[in-house]
Design an enzyme around this catalytic site. Structure first.
Site, PDB file in Angstrom:
ATOM      1  N   SER A 179      20.186  73.953  16.611  1.00 54.86           N
ATOM      2  CA  SER A 179      21.537  73.892  17.153  1.00 54.86           C
ATOM      3  C   SER A 179      22.305  75.200  16.902  1.00 54.86           C
ATOM      4  CB  SER A 179      22.244  72.678  16.548  1.00 54.86           C
ATOM      5  OG  SER A 179      23.458  72.437  17.188  1.00 54.86           O
ATOM      6  N   HIS A 384      20.454  64.762  19.702  1.00 58.17           N
ATOM      7  CA  HIS A 384      20.596  66.037  19.001  1.00 58.17           C
ATOM      8  C   HIS A 384      20.062  66.004  17.570  1.00 58.17           C
ATOM      9  CE1 HIS A 384      22.289  70.025  19.154  1.00 58.17           C
ATOM     10  NE2 HIS A 384      22.899  69.846  17.999  1.00 58.17           N
TER      11      HIS A 384
END
Ligand SMILES: *[C@@H]1O[C@H](CO)[C@@H](O)[C@H](O)[C@H]1NC(C)=O
Ligand SMILES: *[C@@H]1O[C@H](CO)[C@@H](O)[C@H](O)[C@H]1NC(C)=O
Length: 409
Positions: A179, A384
């Site tokens: 990320s 995620h």
């Protein structure tokens, strides 16, 4: 620091209160004191507890922040010493090096890589739980917090990478980012292309550069405020991002249901931003994750992401037209140069990722000529945080990453 710990305890307390009410999960937490201990240990103690070697290293940046790195030089079973490939792991937003070792041996990526024969180094960005020192500033000064992820990419990464190279005597190291840990990599390569020579290959988990297509309800709710820094700073607290009532109010209704566990995750900023996939999150491990996150970040990091969301561009921090003119010599913030990345780059993405959406990952792949592989997580619901916390992360993601990395060794 005090405040951070305090909040973690509150979250744990809520967890207990809720599980007692719901009854069903009660046993899970009561029967495993190990889990509670894991929730309170720092990465060094956690890694040692599971029988792995760990070292702590202090790294000074050019602008005098003091960062703490954690190293796992070899595995528990695989204790091979000597010249071996080196891998650097960089955590995501609101997180820390703990991210890679919260899930136990066999699950956490740092342990898996150590057993596969890597010398594993984990970075910590300025402002998180382990990197809160500066030669002359302290965290009470707002000057300490005057950074975004731009500075993490421009100062912190080069300092840590240089340190690892010097310490190990290896010329080139592997990079794995998650990320924001990928965002800072693009920033570094764009602003200091000489670092291309120091990286073997880049494995980007849930890559984040363009985020115009983000589906996260919290980011969508905050986006209208990004033009006015003051508003954002007021909502989030002055300098540092920590969970508070206002944020919960904003995103709470749309995200959360009545279930006890869901409620607990919904009071945690990390899960507010990223969402979660109940099937791949091991409920037994919640206290461990909640004990370590959020791990602190500057409000500017969030504001900068908010700007990217609104503009659909991958550009430097927008200080307003006058501030931009003074700082950059142009009224608009300059774009990061994705053509400057020359390291072989592999993107690992997921269909149900709210932050790193397939559309935005495609755009990054098209604009960065160094991207030579793009892999979808083979599970529809993969989200995620599953890239670091999923029950099946090894089978679905890490095995493939290690196959790719092995080709370069
Ligand atoms: C969940 O975590 C616990 C504690 O680490 C472990 O014993 C259990 O096997 C895990 N469950 C799954 C489905 O991986
Ligand atoms: C971007 O980087 C490439 C490769 O280093 C270079 O050729 C190009 O001129 C750069 N573009 C800008 C706008 O700086």
């Amino acid at each position: 620091m005090m405040r951070l710990r305090h909040i973690s305890f509150v979250v744990l307390a809520i967890l207990y209160a809720n599980t007692n009410v719901s009854g069903q999960e009660e046993d899970i937490y009561k029967t495993d004191p190990n889990i509670l201990e894991d929730a309170s240990l720092d990465p060094f103690s956690l890694i040692r507890k599971y029988g792995y070697p760990c070292e702590i290293h202090r790294v000074y940046t050019e602008d005098q922040y003091i960062l703490e790195m954690h190293r796992v030089p070899h595995g528990r079973e695989n204790t091979t010493q000597g010249p071996k490939p080196v891998v650097f792991l960089m955590h995501g937003l609101l997180s820390s090096s703990a991210e890679w070792v919260l899930m136990q041996p066999g699950k956490g990526l740092a342990y898996i890589l150590a057993e596969a024969g890597y010398d594993v180094w984990m970075g910590n960005a300025r402002g998180n739980t382990y990197s809160r020192l500066h030669v002359s500033l302290n965290t009470k000064f707002s000057a300490f917090w005057r950074f975004s992820w731009h500075e993490i990419g421009y100062y912190d990464l080069p300092a840590m990478i240089d340190y690892v190279i010097k310490e190990t005597g290896i010329d080139k190291i592997h990079y794995v980012g998650f990320s924001q840990g990928t965002t800072v990599f693009w920033v570094m390569m764009s602003t200091r292309p000489e670092y291309n020579e120091k990286i073997v290959a880049m494995q980007a988990l849930a890559p984040v550069a363009y985020i115009g297509n983000v589906r996260s309800p919290l980011i969508k709710a905050l986006a209208p405020f990004t033009n006015s820094l003051e508003t954002i700073f007021k909502i989030l607290g002055t300098n540092e991002v920590l969970p508070n009532g206002k944020i919960n109010e904003l995103a709470g209704q749309s995200l959360c249901t009545e279930e006890a566990i869901t409620q607990v995750l919904c009071t945690n900023l990390l899960f507010l931003i990223c969402g979660f996939n109940e099937e791949q999150l091991n409920a037994t491990m919640f206290p461990v994750v909640l004990g370590h996150t959020p791990a602190g970040a500057s409000t500017r990091q969030l504001v900068h992401f908010g700007q990217l969301y609104k503009s659909g561009k991958f550009v430097q921090f927008d200080h307003g037209w006058l501030g931009n003119k003074r700082r950059y010599g142009s009224f608009k913030p300059p774009p990061y140069n994705l053509s400057a990345i020359r390291v072989p780059t592999f993107l690992h993405y997921a269909d149900n990722d709210w932050l790193s959406t397939p559309k935005d990952v495609d755009k990054l792949a098209k604009e960065a000529p160094a991207v030579i592989g793009k892999y979808r997580a083979p599970l529809d619901k993969f989200n995620h945080l599953d890239f670091v916390f999923a029950i099946d992360a090894k089978k679905l993601i890490y095995d493939r990453i290690m196959n790719i990395m092995a080709r370069f060794n």
